[in-house]
Write an enzyme that holds these catalytic residues in place. Sequence first.
Site, PDB file in Angstrom:
ATOM      1  N   CYS D 160       0.834  -1.215   0.000  1.00 14.97           N
ATOM      2  CA  CYS D 160       0.000   0.000   0.000  1.00 14.97           C
ATOM      3  C   CYS D 160       0.861   1.254   0.000  1.00 14.97           C
ATOM      4  O   CYS D 160       0.666   2.150  -0.831  1.00 14.97           O
ATOM      5  CB  CYS D 160      -0.960  -0.015   1.192  1.00 14.97           C
ATOM      6  SG  CYS D 160      -0.205  -0.367   2.789  1.00 14.97           S
ATOM      7  N   TYR D 161       1.835   1.331   0.899  1.00 16.96           N
ATOM      8  CA  TYR D 161       2.712   2.503   0.898  1.00 16.96           C
ATOM      9  C   TYR D 161       3.491   2.618  -0.415  1.00 16.96           C
ATOM     10  O   TYR D 161       3.604   3.710  -0.967  1.00 16.96           O
ATOM     11  CB  TYR D 161       3.701   2.438   2.067  1.00 16.96           C
ATOM     12  CG  TYR D 161       3.138   2.794   3.420  1.00 16.96           C
ATOM     13  CD1 TYR D 161       2.523   4.029   3.646  1.00 16.96           C
ATOM     14  CD2 TYR D 161       3.253   1.926   4.502  1.00 16.96           C
ATOM     15  CE1 TYR D 161       2.040   4.369   4.910  1.00 16.96           C
ATOM     16  CE2 TYR D 161       2.769   2.261   5.767  1.00 16.96           C
ATOM     17  CZ  TYR D 161       2.167   3.487   5.959  1.00 16.96           C
ATOM     18  OH  TYR D 161       1.704   3.829   7.212  1.00 16.96           O
TER      19      TYR D 161
END
Lengths: 356, 356, 356, 356
Positions: D160-161
Amino acid sequence: MYIYAPAMQHRFIGIVGASGYSGLEATRILALHPGARLRFCTSDRWVGEPVSARAGVGGSAAGLHYLSVDAGAEQFAACDAVLLATPAEVSLELVPRVLAAGARAIDLSGAFRLADPAQYPAFYGFQHSQAALLSQAVYGLPEISRERIRGARLIANPGCYPTAAALALLPLVKAGLVELDSLIVDAASGVTGAGRKATEEYSFAEISDDFRAYKVLRHQHTPEMAQTLSGAAGGAPVDLTFTPHLLPIRRGILATAHATLRPGATAGSVSAAFADAYGREPFVAVAPNADAVGLKQVVGTNRCLVGASCSGRRVVVTSAIDNLVKGAAGQAVQNLNLALGWDETSGLDTLVGRVP
Amino acid sequence: MYIYAPAMQHRFIGIVGASGYSGLEATRILALHPGARLRFCTSDRWVGEPVSARAGVGGSAAGLHYLSVDAGAEQFAACDAVLLATPAEVSLELVPRVLAAGARAIDLSGAFRLADPAQYPAFYGFQHSQAALLSQAVYGLPEISRERIRGARLIANPGCYPTAAALALLPLVKAGLVELDSLIVDAASGVTGAGRKATEEYSFAEISDDFRAYKVLRHQHTPEMAQTLSGAAGGAPVDLTFTPHLLPIRRGILATAHATLRPGATAGSVSAAFADAYGREPFVAVAPNADAVGLKQVVGTNRCLVGASCSGRRVVVTSAIDNLVKGAAGQAVQNLNLALGWDETSGLDTLVGRVP
Amino acid sequence: MYIYAPAMQHRFIGIVGASGYSGLEATRILALHPGARLRFCTSDRWVGEPVSARAGVGGSAAGLHYLSVDAGAEQFAACDAVLLATPAEVSLELVPRVLAAGARAIDLSGAFRLADPAQYPAFYGFQHSQAALLSQAVYGLPEISRERIRGARLIANPGCYPTAAALALLPLVKAGLVELDSLIVDAASGVTGAGRKATEEYSFAEISDDFRAYKVLRHQHTPEMAQTLSGAAGGAPVDLTFTPHLLPIRRGILATAHATLRPGATAGSVSAAFADAYGREPFVAVAPNADAVGLKQVVGTNRCLVGASCSGRRVVVTSAIDNLVKGAAGQAVQNLNLALGWDETSGLDTLVGRVP
Amino acid sequence: MYIYAPAMQHRFIGIVGASGYSGLEATRILALHPGARLRFCTSDRWVGEPVSARAGVGGSAAGLHYLSVDAGAEQFAACDAVLLATPAEVSLELVPRVLAAGARAIDLSGAFRLADPAQYPAFYGFQHSQAALLSQAVYGLPEISRERIRGARLIANPGCYPTAAALALLPLVKAGLVELDSLIVDAASGVTGAGRKATEEYSFAEISDDFRAYKVLRHQHTPEMAQTLSGAAGGAPVDLTFTPHLLPIRRGILATAHATLRPGATAGSVSAAFADAYGREPFVAVAPNADAVGLKQVVGTNRCLVGASCSGRRVVVTSAIDNLVKGAAGQAVQNLNLALGWDETSGLDTLVGRVP
């Protein structure tokens, strides 16, 4: 300029269970209390750590380190009073030892709140082993039993919901204005009311933006409320439905209480009953109506704010408290002040709420 | 692989007031609805902006730009139905124009909900100028008037609180299980229930972590609830106390309803009443008890979840809805589906709630 | 037991702008301050109302009523010091009047923070009309200018972001450990940092669950930070990028600061720089690393918590403050304590943070 | 009216780990996907329960019950593709079995993201046992490797990051506009990014109103970001500092990325680089500047919104995604669409975000 001021006489206080939310709040209030000197704080999880670091205060917490419960118990005799922020089963075991050591006991659990030991199995899941002590315990709601609390040796500190609910309905019940079989209380509490939690159910992701009722028609605080209100009605039975709800916030309880007015009771008599009951109370304020009561006016303080609205034979009363202060640690200190002969507001009038 | 599938016949729909929270939610549902074709959306604040950018959806919103209300009104005749997400006063003026243009009107305001025009001055602050239309309006709660909604030309979409409260109590009232003078509903709503707000009172800093009751004993949704429940009781009068509360969250309503069981009513008959009432409802689900109902199970969807718990003569029913979906735009689409002869769940069964 | 205790000499303090969030926080701190006696509080919105009711405290606020600014100004001469929690333009006009009346001025706005008047048009939107006073103003960050603050007559209280950012980077800059052109600060603040807001943009429904940057590369606090850090670098220029973010919470600032270590600088020298800088500071604590710093450890208190982590030539420093306390009213009181010769922690060491 | 429409060819999909937040989100998207037919969902905690009840959707989830992982594995051969929403260690074991059964594997863990197996011990704590498969895995960020994803048999779905950070910086790196040793990314994520948690640390009472950095200079997503950006720079090394923060909200990531512009790079060239990179991307939108990017514009959708602001040689880029959608399940479906030859937006263009 130097002035001469009479100082309060210091007393030594111990706290058992000082790492729970209520125990931590009690630590902070007492560390800065002008008369109290913290003698010990117990915490199984933080044994050996400095109290001031965890509690974020200096005062009489400076220099203290958390003890185990056993090590704390060795200090009972050196204390004027011991606060027990422990589960009911633990309080049941420790209160006799506190008293035997010559200290006063202020118990924040439910272990000594219900006058009738027969109610314990159903609501607390245990047989009460200390019936003699139970009969000596004073229920620590200053607004109804201030005089008995002065000098008491064993004080059962009220539950958070019962404090909010009782303060909402007591004036009406005491003044005989409402039908005793018509009492309905819906209340909502921030999650600290459930104590420290390490479960998925109480995780941020699950609680956030949710709202729900729980323990509907079977919360253990219900008989405590009924007992208080029945007492105010001269022992007449009351029929009370209590429904707790979980708010996605940390602190605060709002109770919304409903009752049917007895014939003859009016908005004016309701208003007079609240003014009579709370006009001189240091920690209960009466708002103009039920709309004017919110959590943000009380969270962080030992205050309870109540307001009533009427229409026809219906009365709705809202009351708001901080569940950890007036609903737990703050009320315990209020009781301590009374028991030890201090000014009732000592250490509590300097608590300030939220801005904004 | 290619298959032949019968497609839904398309109908043209307009939305007046499409930048309010309910209007925006309606825009999104209808833009993706398999049968609807958005014909226009009005918004005074966004005139000329692309609808898909603001609403965050393509579908039949693609290519549309917001119109002023006046420009939207010119499109009424080109629509099969018009949704009015407008204040009651505006709906009162626009509904006749929608109907005169030959389109069906689904009004999300309170302008056509109360059968008795005499109640408008007290609860809505105006004299009702359209008594004839009022008598023709169908109250759009499918769970009680599905057949009348089919083919209706003017539908008064229920309020959010009345939807939650009525769905909680209807089965009990209809089955004659509760005393009609014993109804008490406490409900809590997220702040979108109040619409877009540009006031300090509704600022994040003031609302966050607070909880309070408002409009106690004087909320304009009270007679709407009473009317629905009285209807279910064959016109018998009901005595209902409704107290709304403001939750520090964006969406969702939880209603906690109380009633006294009539002699002979049991937990079993309560359970049966709910199963009877909702066993075949597409958007109402029955939970095992009042504890099992929370906002997170319904927010984002058109579902209502209800659960009842009994003890002695007391019954507590909780019900949860999303105030913007089943409480407003979703129910409007459910009504639209019925009115236009589409499957009742079209465009609604693909709404999914929160994870977690 | 009675004891003789030296009492603090009382001084009279006035607060202009006492209904803003910073002014309200200052009111509460000073009402309970052992040396301060509140002389007046101004608030245009609450003129005539009791201060203790709004601020939720007694102490020296008891008996006071809010005055208009004009009425407050008549009391300047009766005060030892006046706190100005006012917009910069208002402070610019009032500070000369406070000083002319013989009182000390502690200005919470940006009106006297930037040494170079030429920076005001670009960052504050006005020509600075008080260049002479500007040159006399002492920047009130005790950690860098404690001795100049003692006895100062005009103190420019630092901004909230500059306090958090400067305390994160000062030890590294002062010790010459980081490249001065490598400074990047991302910071996030609770919404009270923006003051009271009556706009839709700051409504609960819009702010809740959102997070965003704002005023990227153009926030008015940037030159203030650069000025402080440049001062610590002996006047060498610094290149600083500051990006503020808006958190969906009420209070607290977390700054995450990045810098490139100069050759030879090590984790050990970084650690030593922080220990040197803050080892004896009453309100700055050094955490073991950048992970160990959170808002909940400081909100409600005047503390700043900082922690640094290193890897190769990169250092990341986090710092946390309460934007209304160490970032505004608390630091103003810290400065007041220094200016009036009181103990620096008076009235501040009794502020306690959140439980949990 | 009936029309003939070409229907998508159905494919069978399985989900392993369907009760985690990402797995649950994937279940919901795929249940309603026009081409996908859910074949199985595994969940150790919910074995035997109906999938549609937990996931809150019907579609192709109707009739399915959760299987154990072992039972699910027996279905691999019946699937066209299997999504693995499992810990890296589990994926490492299951991916070979999925591929051996003839199905495509889309792995949401980090097990196949880093091209260099030597990085696994330091960042994931295990020796990589599947070096051959690792070299065949396609990194599933469609914006950089769309063509390789089409038809791929093993897709490593990005973190996600890394999705948020890479989409912020890729255009600048690819266009050679920034110094590769100047990259700093501060990012903040909602708590679902950490998965389901049953710890006190993640309890509501602890997380609420807090904000902090974590895993500073040691987060396992850092090498993944560096690998992507280095790839965009033709393999040149990049120096990247990544600092994650925990937001007190459920969903959403905002990344704030900093870089130094190379000589000659201007605001105009930055703007052009973003337009070039994302002008035709279905799920990445370019905002006018870094201020115009917030979580609320993307949460609930598969969109990434990016915006850049420049001043002198500094550029700040913000990017926002929903960590569970574009940061996990949505991107997995986007990859699935590409791998199976469906329209890239199938099942994703009907996701709508929050109102308001």
